[in-house]
Every structure is written in structure tokens, then in C-alpha cells.
Design a protein around this motif. Structure first.
Motif, mmCIF file in Angstrom:
data_model
loop_
_atom_site.group_PDB
_atom_site.id
_atom_site.type_symbol
_atom_site.label_atom_id
_atom_site.label_comp_id
_atom_site.label_asym_id
_atom_site.label_seq_id
_atom_site.Cartn_x
_atom_site.Cartn_y
_atom_site.Cartn_z
ATOM 1 N N GLY A 1 0.794 -1.208 0.000
ATOM 2 C CA GLY A 1 0.000 0.000 0.000
ATOM 3 C C GLY A 1 0.824 1.253 0.000
ATOM 4 O O GLY A 1 0.388 2.297 0.459
ATOM 5 N N GLU A 2 2.020 1.160 -0.548
ATOM 6 C CA GLU A 2 2.857 2.353 -0.616
ATOM 7 C C GLU A 2 2.647 3.051 -1.954
ATOM 8 O O GLU A 2 2.419 2.401 -2.959
ATOM 9 N N THR A 3 2.730 4.369 -1.949
ATOM 10 C CA THR A 3 2.936 5.037 -3.222
ATOM 11 C C THR A 3 4.440 5.199 -3.277
ATOM 12 O O THR A 3 5.046 5.658 -2.318
ATOM 13 N N PHE A 4 5.053 4.777 -4.328
ATOM 14 C CA PHE A 4 6.510 4.715 -4.358
ATOM 15 C C PHE A 4 7.025 5.286 -5.656
ATOM 16 O O PHE A 4 6.440 4.982 -6.698
ATOM 17 N N GLY B 1 5.339 0.406 -13.039
ATOM 18 C CA GLY B 1 4.319 1.148 -13.790
ATOM 19 C C GLY B 1 3.194 1.598 -12.854
ATOM 20 O O GLY B 1 2.693 2.722 -12.963
ATOM 21 N N ALA B 2 2.819 0.729 -11.943
ATOM 22 C CA ALA B 2 1.745 1.072 -10.990
ATOM 23 C C ALA B 2 2.183 2.219 -10.085
ATOM 24 O O ALA B 2 1.409 3.151 -9.823
ATOM 25 N N TYR B 3 3.411 2.163 -9.619
ATOM 26 C CA TYR B 3 3.920 3.257 -8.769
ATOM 27 C C TYR B 3 3.946 4.569 -9.554
ATOM 28 O O TYR B 3 3.623 5.623 -9.028
ATOM 29 N N ARG B 4 4.329 4.461 -10.815
ATOM 30 C CA ARG B 4 4.379 5.666 -11.645
ATOM 31 C C ARG B 4 2.968 6.244 -11.815
ATOM 32 O O ARG B 4 2.757 7.457 -11.736
ATOM 33 N N PHE B 5 2.004 5.348 -12.024
ATOM 34 C CA PHE B 5 0.610 5.770 -12.154
ATOM 35 C C PHE B 5 0.170 6.518 -10.880
ATOM 36 O O PHE B 5 -0.415 7.603 -10.950
ATOM 37 N N ALA B 6 0.485 5.936 -9.724
ATOM 38 C CA ALA B 6 0.093 6.541 -8.432
ATOM 39 C C ALA B 6 0.714 7.928 -8.281
ATOM 40 O O ALA B 6 0.051 8.894 -7.885
ATOM 41 N N GLU B 7 1.976 7.992 -8.660
ATOM 42 C CA GLU B 7 2.722 9.240 -8.533
ATOM 43 C C GLU B 7 2.109 10.329 -9.434
ATOM 44 O O GLU B 7 1.870 11.458 -9.003
ATOM 45 N N LEU B 8 1.850 9.943 -10.680
ATOM 46 C CA LEU B 8 1.304 10.911 -11.647
ATOM 47 C C LEU B 8 -0.081 11.393 -11.235
ATOM 48 O O LEU B 8 -0.385 12.589 -11.298
ATOM 49 N N CYS C 1 -3.158 9.342 -17.015
ATOM 50 C CA CYS C 1 -2.055 8.858 -16.159
ATOM 51 C C CYS C 1 -1.808 7.374 -16.403
ATOM 52 O O CYS C 1 -0.659 6.911 -16.368
ATOM 53 N N ALA C 2 -2.884 6.620 -16.650
ATOM 54 C CA ALA C 2 -2.733 5.180 -16.927
ATOM 55 C C ALA C 2 -1.934 4.979 -18.209
ATOM 56 O O ALA C 2 -1.024 4.141 -18.269
ATOM 57 N N GLU C 3 -2.232 5.763 -19.242
ATOM 58 C CA GLU C 3 -1.522 5.616 -20.507
ATOM 59 C C GLU C 3 -0.052 6.016 -20.341
ATOM 60 O O GLU C 3 0.844 5.349 -20.857
ATOM 61 N N ALA C 4 0.186 7.092 -19.590
ATOM 62 C CA ALA C 4 1.584 7.508 -19.368
ATOM 63 C C ALA C 4 2.338 6.427 -18.585
ATOM 64 O O ALA C 4 3.509 6.140 -18.881
ATOM 65 N N SER C 5 1.677 5.809 -17.628
ATOM 66 C CA SER C 5 2.356 4.762 -16.851
ATOM 67 C C SER C 5 2.642 3.558 -17.736
ATOM 68 O O SER C 5 3.643 2.864 -17.556
ATOM 69 N N ALA C 6 1.762 3.300 -18.695
ATOM 70 C CA ALA C 6 1.965 2.157 -19.590
ATOM 71 C C ALA C 6 3.164 2.398 -20.513
ATOM 72 O O ALA C 6 3.951 1.479 -20.773
ATOM 73 N N GLU C 7 3.293 3.630 -20.977
ATOM 74 C CA GLU C 7 4.459 3.939 -21.828
ATOM 75 C C GLU C 7 5.750 3.718 -21.041
ATOM 76 O O GLU C 7 6.729 3.180 -21.550
ATOM 77 N N TYR C 8 5.705 4.126 -19.796
ATOM 78 C CA TYR C 8 6.873 3.941 -18.915
ATOM 79 C C TYR C 8 7.157 2.439 -18.736
ATOM 80 O O TYR C 8 8.289 1.987 -18.879
ATOM 81 N N GLU C 9 6.095 1.660 -18.459
ATOM 82 C CA GLU C 9 6.268 0.216 -18.255
ATOM 83 C C GLU C 9 6.840 -0.449 -19.499
ATOM 84 O O GLU C 9 7.726 -1.295 -19.432
#
Ligand code: GCU
Length: 354
Positions: free
Chosen positions: A38-41, A70-77, A285-293
Motif C-alpha cells: 500500500g505504498e505510493t513509491f 508502472g503502478a507506482y508511476r501511475f500513483a505518482e502521476l 495517467c494510466a496511458e503515461a504509466s503504460a508507456e513507462y512500463e
């Protein structure tokens, strides 16, 4: 207590509660941070003192795996772009349960977000089988053209009414078999006990090769290989390495029978409570996290391959003819699983020629 009931207690979700938000939010964040996950990281600096929404996100891979990152990136964004109004607590390593139970929880809104292997989701949308047909893609680029084009959209649209709303595609490379003794052909794998996901298509694929499917969850693969409950399994290099399966199944045969992309999903229950603007923000944000992943994936997969070799794994590379024997054996799956979608199959195959 059943895991999902435990999760109901553990998951603190904060709807728009007006004046009651501050104290509840504080308590909820405290509760969630005690669970190990449950961390945002990396720890995102919240620009608003109290979030309006605290969402849960289930992931069954380890914290440093590309999809989890990717999930952490999504949370962050999302936290950043919503000015701290929306916070996402990511639970990696199947802390909220394995994929099948997580999907049920997402359906009724007990979990807000999750990332799934597409095969797990065929139980909600049988058109998804089309994208999983063995050897349907020439290579990764071909798959991405399909996912980003009309066929990908038609399959994600067909989740409508399932309670699961697709957000973005994550990469998961190609799946191949790995076993305790070397194999190069369907004859070699015949009679072996092969762990598969708890998905009909995966079971039938292994049966077509003359092996016996043993379906169970991802978390149990290592011990099953160790104790002999399975003689082998199938997955991508990154999972083989991340879950240490190479320690107990040394031979990885690059038959690349299937590309099973992953979907990032939001619960329809959650989505329906949000404004249009917030829904749009989540999609972006989901799409940006996917590009990162997807960027991380390529690197991680190559590193995982190198690492397992250095740890003593033997990679078996097949000739086109040897690969062809696997392809021929599983070919009847097209008609059996996608008989009603042959036009879609044809359009996907046509994408090859570009
Ligand atoms: C991949 C996927 C997991 C899935 C696993 C499996 O590793 O990323 O989410 O659980 O395959 O074989 O079960």
C-alpha cells in the motif's frame, strides 16, 4: 477468514465525505501503511493535506518488476496531477490476493485498480482469446500495432458490462516453457505436468502438446516445481527470473508460444463515482504509466535473460522447423476458441505484412 473479507477490512476507501474527510483520511492512511504494502513509491509528496480519494491498486508481481513500477508511476502521476486529491496505494506481491480473486473484488468495487494478465480476463470477455492465440504475432511490434489499433480497441470495448474497465496495455513479452529436463519438441514435453494459469485456454494449449496441465496460482509455482507437483511451467523471462523459477526448472526453451499482454483495469464501481474530468485524468495517467512500463520491459527482459544464464539456466533456442512443430500442435485452438471471431483473427494476421 477468506482473503477478500480480510481485504475489505484492510482497504480503507474514502469517498467524498465533506467535513468527515480529514479525520477518516488520516485513520485510513495509517491503517493502510501498516499492511506492508500500500505504498505510493517513490513516496510522493502530497500537495493537498488530505486526499479526497484513496484508491487501492492490486499487483501480483514483486515491487521492482516493470508492471509494479508502472503502478507506482501511475500513483505518482495521479497524485501530482490531481494536486493531491487522488491517492493510490499500490499493493504488490499479491498482498490483496491472486488474480482471480482480485478480479472478483474489482468487479464489486472492493479493489479500485489492478493489473491483470489478459488470459485471466478471458472469463469476462471471450473475445480476448483472439489476442492470446499462440503464434498469432510475428513479433512484439506486430502485437503493439494490433493492441493500439482497431482490434485492441474492439477487445477492450467488449469488456463493457463486465464491471472491469480497461485503462491501458502493459507489456509482458513472450511466454515459453521451462522444465526440469530439457525439451525441444512436443514429443519431449508429452506426459509432463505443466503448471498453467487457471484459464481454460492455457490448459487446452498444454493438452494439445500432449502434456498434462496443472492449473494453480502464480505464487505457488516455485514450490510446485520444487516438490515435483509440476515438471515445468510457462512464462516470460522476467517472471522466470523475478520468482526464482530458474532455481527449480533449469531449462528454458524459447518456443515463444504466446504473447499475453497485460491490462491495467479500474473497477466500474469506482469509475462511475468520478467526474468526467477525473475519469479523463485517470485515463491519461494510466496511458503515461503504460508507456513507462513498456520502456522498462525491454530492458528488464534482456537483463532477466542474462541473469538466469549467469545463474546456470540453459536456454534452448529452437530452429524455425522445431518451433513449427509447437505451432502446428496448438493450431486447432484458433477454431476452438475463436470460431466466432475469425474475421478479427484475419485482420490481426494481415497486420503482419506491414
Ligand atoms: C505473468 C503475469 C502475472 C501472472 C503470471 C502467471 O507473470 O505478469 O500477472 O499471474 O504470468 O503465470 O500466473
Amino acid at each position: 477468514m477468506r482473503r477478500w473479507i480480510r481485504n475489505l477490512f484492510r482497504i480503507a476507501r474514502i469517498p467524498v465525505l465533506g467535513a468527515a474527510v480529514p479525520s477518516l483520511a488520516g485513520a485510513a492512511l495509517f491503517l493502510c501503511s501498516c499492511g506492508g504494502g500500500g505504498e505510493t513509491f517513490p513516496a510522493a509528496a502530497s500537495s493537498a493535506a488530505v486526499p479526497e480519494y484513496v484508491f487501492t491498486y492490486a499487483e501480483n508481481q514483486t515491487p521492482d518488476y516493470p508492471t509494479t513500477r508502472g503502478a507506482y508511476r501511475f500513483a505518482e502521476l495521479l497524485e501530482e496531477k490531481s494536486g493531491g486529491r487522488m491517492k493510490v496505494l499500490v499493493y504488490p506481491s499479491a498482498e490483496l490476493g491472486e488474480e482471480i480473486s482480485v478480479a472478483e473484488q474489482v468487479q464489486f468495487g472492493g479493489i479500485d485498480f489492478a493489473r491483470f494478465s489478459l488470459s485471466t480476463l478471458t472469463r469476462y470477455n471471450d473475445m480476448a482469446n483472439v489476442l492470446l492465440m499462440p503464434y498469432i504475432y510475428e513479433d512484439s511490434d506486430h502485437m503493439w500495432r494490433v493492441l493500439k489499433g482497431d482490434p485492441g480497441k474492439e477487445v477492450t470495448d467488449a469488456f463493457s458490462g463486465s464491471g472491469l474497465v480497461p485503462l491501458s496495455w502493459y507489456d509482458a513479452g513472450a511466454r515459453s516453457f521451462y522444465t526440469k529436463t530439457p525439451i525441444r519438441s512436443p514429443e519431449d514435453i508429452r506426459g509432463m505436468l505443466i503448471r498453467v494459469q487457471e484459464v481454460e485456454l492455457m490448459e487446452d494449449m498444454v493438452r494439445k502438446l500432449g502434456a498434462e496441465p496443472v492449473p494453480f496460482s502464480y505464487a505457488d509455482v516455485y514450490s510446485a516445481l520444487q516438490t515435483g507437483k509440476a515438471d515445468g511451467a510457462e512464462n516470460n523471462f522476467s517472471s522466470y527470473e523475478a520468482m526464482h523459477h530458474y532455481e527449480v526448472a533449469k531449462y528454458f526453451v524459447e518456443d515463444e508460444h504466446m504473447r499475453a499482454p497485460e491490462l491495467q483495469i479500474i473497477s466500474e464501481v469506482t469509475m462511475s463515482k468520478l467526474s468526467e474530468a477525473d475519469q479523463q485524468l485517470i485515463r491519461e495517467c494510466a496511458e503515461a504509466s503504460a508507456e513507462y512500463e513498456r520502456m522498462l520491459w525491454k530492458e528488464h527482459e534482456a537483463e532477466a535473460r542474462e541473469k538466469v544464464i549467469s545463474m546456470g539456466s540453459e536456454i534452448i533456442t529452437l530452429t524455425p522447423e522445431e518451433k513449427g512443430a509447437f505451432r502446428d500442435a496448438v493450431a486447432p485452438l484458433y477454431e476452438e476458441y475463436c470460431g466466432g471471431y475469425m474475421d478479427l483473427i484475419r485482420r490481426i494476421q494481415e497486420e503482419r505484412k506491414q
